[in-house]
Design an enzyme around this catalytic site. Structure first.
Site, PDB file in Angstrom:
ATOM      1  N   GLY A  13       1.804   3.710  -2.229  1.00  0.00           N
ATOM      2  CA  GLY A  13       1.998   2.451  -1.495  1.00  0.00           C
ATOM      3  C   GLY A  13       0.981   2.189  -0.406  1.00  0.00           C
ATOM      4  CB  SER A  14      -2.368   3.500   0.485  1.00  0.00           C
ATOM      5  OG  SER A  14      -3.170   3.261  -0.639  1.00  0.00           O
ATOM      6  CB  ILE A  89       5.648  -7.724 -15.742  1.00  0.00           C
ATOM      7  CG1 ILE A  89       5.035  -6.967 -14.543  1.00  0.00           C
ATOM      8  CG2 ILE A  89       6.535  -8.858 -15.261  1.00  0.00           C
ATOM      9  CD1 ILE A  89       6.033  -6.301 -13.614  1.00  0.00           C
ATOM     10  CG  ASN A 103      -1.814  -5.013 -11.856  1.00  0.00           C
ATOM     11  OD1 ASN A 103      -1.301  -4.284 -10.999  1.00  0.00           O
ATOM     12  ND2 ASN A 103      -2.509  -4.533 -12.877  1.00  0.00           N
ATOM     13  CG  HIS A 105      -6.860  -1.912 -13.947  1.00  0.00           C
ATOM     14  ND1 HIS A 105      -5.801  -1.183 -14.443  1.00  0.00           N
ATOM     15  CD2 HIS A 105      -7.988  -1.358 -14.473  1.00  0.00           C
ATOM     16  CE1 HIS A 105      -6.258  -0.231 -15.246  1.00  0.00           C
ATOM     17  NE2 HIS A 105      -7.579  -0.319 -15.279  1.00  0.00           N
TER      18      HIS A 105
HETATM   19  C1  GAR Z   1      -4.306   1.711  -6.857  1.00  0.00           C
HETATM   20  O1  GAR Z   1      -5.598   2.247  -6.954  1.00  0.00           O
HETATM   21  C2  GAR Z   1      -4.088   0.646  -7.913  1.00  0.00           C
HETATM   22  O2  GAR Z   1      -5.246  -0.065  -8.237  1.00  0.00           O
HETATM   23  C3  GAR Z   1      -3.642   1.471  -9.083  1.00  0.00           C
HETATM   24  O3  GAR Z   1      -2.783   2.448  -8.534  1.00  0.00           O
HETATM   25  C4  GAR Z   1      -3.256   2.765  -7.216  1.00  0.00           C
HETATM   26  C5  GAR Z   1      -2.070   2.752  -6.283  1.00  0.00           C
HETATM   27  O4  GAR Z   1      -2.413   3.274  -5.029  1.00  0.00           O
HETATM   28  N1  GAR Z   1      -2.967   0.662 -10.065  1.00  0.00           N
HETATM   29  C6  GAR Z   1      -3.028   0.918 -11.368  1.00  0.00           C
HETATM   30  O5  GAR Z   1      -3.604   1.862 -11.828  1.00  0.00           O
HETATM   31  C7  GAR Z   1      -2.298  -0.088 -12.243  1.00  0.00           C
HETATM   32  N2  GAR Z   1      -2.686   0.071 -13.628  1.00  0.00           N
HETATM   33  P1  GAR Z   1      -1.435   3.055  -3.799  1.00  0.00           P
HETATM   34  O6  GAR Z   1      -0.027   3.395  -4.261  1.00  0.00           O
HETATM   35  O7  GAR Z   1      -1.934   4.012  -2.745  1.00  0.00           O
HETATM   36  O8  GAR Z   1      -1.553   1.616  -3.368  1.00  0.00           O
END
Ligand code: GAR
Length: 189
Positions: A13-14, A89, A103, A105
């Site tokens: 969740g950063s 989703i 989203n 990515h």
């Molecule tokens: C992020 O880098 C985001 O782009 C990726 O997960 C990470 C979550 O980091 N999302 C995906 O890979 C979606 N396919 P966070 O929890 O620290 O925000």
């Protein structure tokens, strides 16, 4: 008029924290709740610190969609932002929020997208493929993983000696810099 945004997250969740902080002095945007499919995700700790209620619904609830939609409607949510959310989703959610789900990515789609391509798996694949650049893609969400229309991309260099961890860190910096601004621009037009 205020726009009410819900953040969906499955992990640390950063990005959630960074987005909420970015909007903290902008009174026309509100974050009434955070939604997850994992009760032990660190995003719940961050939500507590941000003073935002966070809820967990099961994978099945997300697949079936109706509980999610009714929770969002109860909170008058206008827009859905996925920030490290790993489930597909489902149609009831897409139908309730047409063109209102985005989203991020952690790569330059259409490369390195699709099922199983998330988080560190993406950065590993980028390094293994010998790519010279990676980056972020912010896109609308449709019924297929990582296939909705692209809204924004930004690139970073991948150097010969870069590890997946190095790449992850460069990509995270791009995410923190751009995701909040892209959300703000989309919702201000
Ligand atoms: C992020 O880098 C985001 O782009 C990726 O997960 C990470 C979550 O980091 N999302 C995906 O890979 C979606 N396919 P966070 O929890 O620290 O925000």
């Amino acid at each position: 008029m205020t726009t009410k945004i819900v953040l969906f997250a499955s992990g640390s969740g950063s990005n959630v924290e960074n987005i909420v902080n970015y909007f903290s002095n902008k009174s026309n945007f509100e974050f009434p709740l955070i939604l997850s499919n994992k009760s032990d995700a660190f995003v719940h700790e961050r939500a507590k610190n941000l003073n935002i209620p966070s809820y967990t619904l099961s994978n099945e609830d997300f697949r079936e969609g109706y509980k999610v939609v009714s929770l969002l409607k109860e909170h008058n949510i206008d827009f859905i932002v996925l920030a490290g959310f790993l489930l597909k989703i489902s149609s009831p959610i897409l139908e309730a929020y047409p063109n209102k789900i985005i989203n991020i990515h952690p790569a330059l789609l259409p490369k390195f997208g699709g099922k199983g391509m998330y988080g560190d798996y993406v950065h590993k694949a980028v390094v293994e493929a010998g790519e010279e650049e990676s980056g972020i893609t912010i896109h609308y969400v449709n019924e297929n993983y990582d296939e909705g229309n692209i809204i924004f991309q930004a690139k970073c260099e991948v150097l010969k000696n870069d590890t997946p961890e190095n790449v992850a860190s460069k990509v995270h910096q791009l995410e923190y810099l751009h995701y909040p601004k892209v959300i703000e621009n989309l919702l201000s037009n």
